[in-house]
Write an enzyme that holds these catalytic residues in place. Sequence first.
Site, short mmCIF file in Angstrom:
data_model
loop_
_atom_site.label_atom_id
_atom_site.label_comp_id
_atom_site.label_asym_id
_atom_site.label_seq_id
_atom_site.Cartn_x
_atom_site.Cartn_y
_atom_site.Cartn_z
N SER A 15 -3.84 -15.59 0.85
CA SER A 15 -3.64 -14.19 1.33
C SER A 15 -2.82 -13.40 0.35
O SER A 15 -2.56 -14.05 -0.67
CB SER A 15 -3.11 -14.36 2.66
OG SER A 15 -1.71 -14.67 2.61
N ASP A 36 -1.88 -23.45 -0.33
CA ASP A 36 -1.06 -22.81 0.59
C ASP A 36 -0.93 -23.56 1.75
O ASP A 36 -1.34 -24.83 1.94
CB ASP A 36 -2.02 -21.49 1.10
CG ASP A 36 -1.14 -20.17 1.26
OD1 ASP A 36 -0.07 -20.54 2.04
OD2 ASP A 36 -1.59 -19.27 0.83
N ASP A 57 3.37 -27.46 1.54
CA ASP A 57 4.66 -26.72 1.87
C ASP A 57 5.40 -26.68 0.65
O ASP A 57 5.95 -27.78 0.17
CB ASP A 57 5.12 -27.40 3.02
CG ASP A 57 6.61 -26.98 3.27
OD1 ASP A 57 7.27 -25.74 2.75
OD2 ASP A 57 7.17 -27.33 4.43
N VAL A 58 5.52 -25.46 0.13
CA VAL A 58 6.30 -25.57 -1.18
C VAL A 58 7.81 -26.13 -1.09
O VAL A 58 8.38 -26.18 -2.26
CB VAL A 58 6.22 -24.20 -1.95
CG1 VAL A 58 4.92 -23.77 -2.27
CG2 VAL A 58 6.91 -23.04 -0.93
N SER A 155 10.68 -9.68 -7.39
CA SER A 155 10.33 -8.81 -6.65
C SER A 155 11.54 -7.75 -7.23
O SER A 155 12.55 -8.00 -7.67
CB SER A 155 11.12 -9.07 -5.23
OG SER A 155 11.23 -7.72 -4.32
N TYR A 168 17.63 -13.05 -0.39
CA TYR A 168 16.31 -12.77 -1.05
C TYR A 168 16.61 -12.19 -2.29
O TYR A 168 15.86 -12.71 -3.34
CB TYR A 168 15.85 -11.74 -0.27
CG TYR A 168 14.19 -11.48 -0.69
CD1 TYR A 168 12.93 -12.58 -0.46
CD2 TYR A 168 13.71 -10.12 -1.14
CE1 TYR A 168 11.78 -12.19 -0.86
CE2 TYR A 168 12.56 -9.81 -1.36
CZ TYR A 168 11.61 -10.83 -1.38
OH TYR A 168 10.46 -10.80 -1.52
N LYS A 172 15.23 -14.07 -5.54
CA LYS A 172 14.09 -13.44 -6.67
C LYS A 172 14.85 -12.96 -8.07
O LYS A 172 13.95 -13.03 -8.90
CB LYS A 172 13.60 -12.12 -6.05
CG LYS A 172 12.80 -12.42 -4.75
CD LYS A 172 11.59 -13.02 -5.24
CE LYS A 172 10.34 -13.32 -3.84
NZ LYS A 172 9.25 -13.97 -4.27
N PHE A 201 4.13 -4.25 -0.93
CA PHE A 201 2.75 -4.39 -1.04
C PHE A 201 2.21 -4.61 0.19
O PHE A 201 2.67 -4.99 1.07
CB PHE A 201 2.23 -5.43 -2.31
CG PHE A 201 1.92 -5.14 -3.58
CD1 PHE A 201 1.03 -5.08 -4.47
CD2 PHE A 201 3.23 -4.61 -4.32
CE1 PHE A 201 0.85 -4.83 -5.77
CE2 PHE A 201 3.18 -4.23 -5.75
CZ PHE A 201 1.91 -4.18 -6.25
N THR A 203 0.58 -6.69 2.41
CA THR A 203 0.17 -8.02 2.78
C THR A 203 0.65 -8.48 3.96
O THR A 203 0.82 -7.57 4.88
CB THR A 203 1.43 -9.17 1.74
OG1 THR A 203 2.55 -8.76 2.36
CG2 THR A 203 1.33 -8.73 0.14
#
Length: 262
Positions: A15, A36, A57-58, A155, A168, A172, A201, A203
């Site tokens: 996605s 994914d 699953d990362v 980001s 976050y 990032k 973005f 998404t």
Amino acid sequence: MEIKGKKAVVFGGASGMGRASAELLAARGADVAVLDRPGSAGADVAAALGGRFHPVDVTDFEGTERALDAAVDSLGGLHVSITTAGGGSVQRTLGKGGPHDLDAFRRILDLNAVATFNISRLAAAHMSRNEPEDLEDPENAAGTGERGVIVNTSSIAAFEGQVGQVAYSAAKAAIAGMSLTMARDLGSLGIRVVAIAPSLFETGATDRIPVETRAALVKDAAFPRRLGRPEEYAKLALAIIDNPMLNGQCLRLDAGQRFGPR
């Protein structure tokens, strides 16, 4: 790096920015594997590209290694790795309920920074086995030629994190910060590393934002004052792959926007 005929993996390719990157790579003649989460649209996306889907699953780091090995085996090699998988949560360093939950902080670091590094180190190992691509540059005679390109996703929150984005932003910022060091680590092998730092973005994470709220979120952008489009991320990712002088940095993709504190 010439894209046609190259072997590429896209983590988060089911996605958004990852899907757009996978589609553009395939349109330019690359062989693409989509990785994914299980239950995502990855299988349908990969089928439409004539590629294969590998569920992953990362945050399962050993599982990620197995999934990447399987993807590389199916492709017959690896030249390009794009990682857009990630996510965040909102929690202040000290809120009404007390200090930021430490396990939550670690989960966001694992999902973004640790997972991205894990994918990068594993991808680099595969790329190192490639025959170097001739850059057709007589001044590069002392170099090894190009073997691969790693594109990661940071980001603009890495630089202007908003209230409640401490985990976050830290995650990032780590992705942005590792780019130069990793590029230096891998430079003798002819492997480049670049991060992209998008603003907001279009998404799955932003689909539920009302139109009036979207306008307020992008009001400080220079131009255009709108959310970015996944294909615009994909265009930059492919420009990075194409241009050997892009290396060891984090590129903002933000329409000149700077996040305010809220």
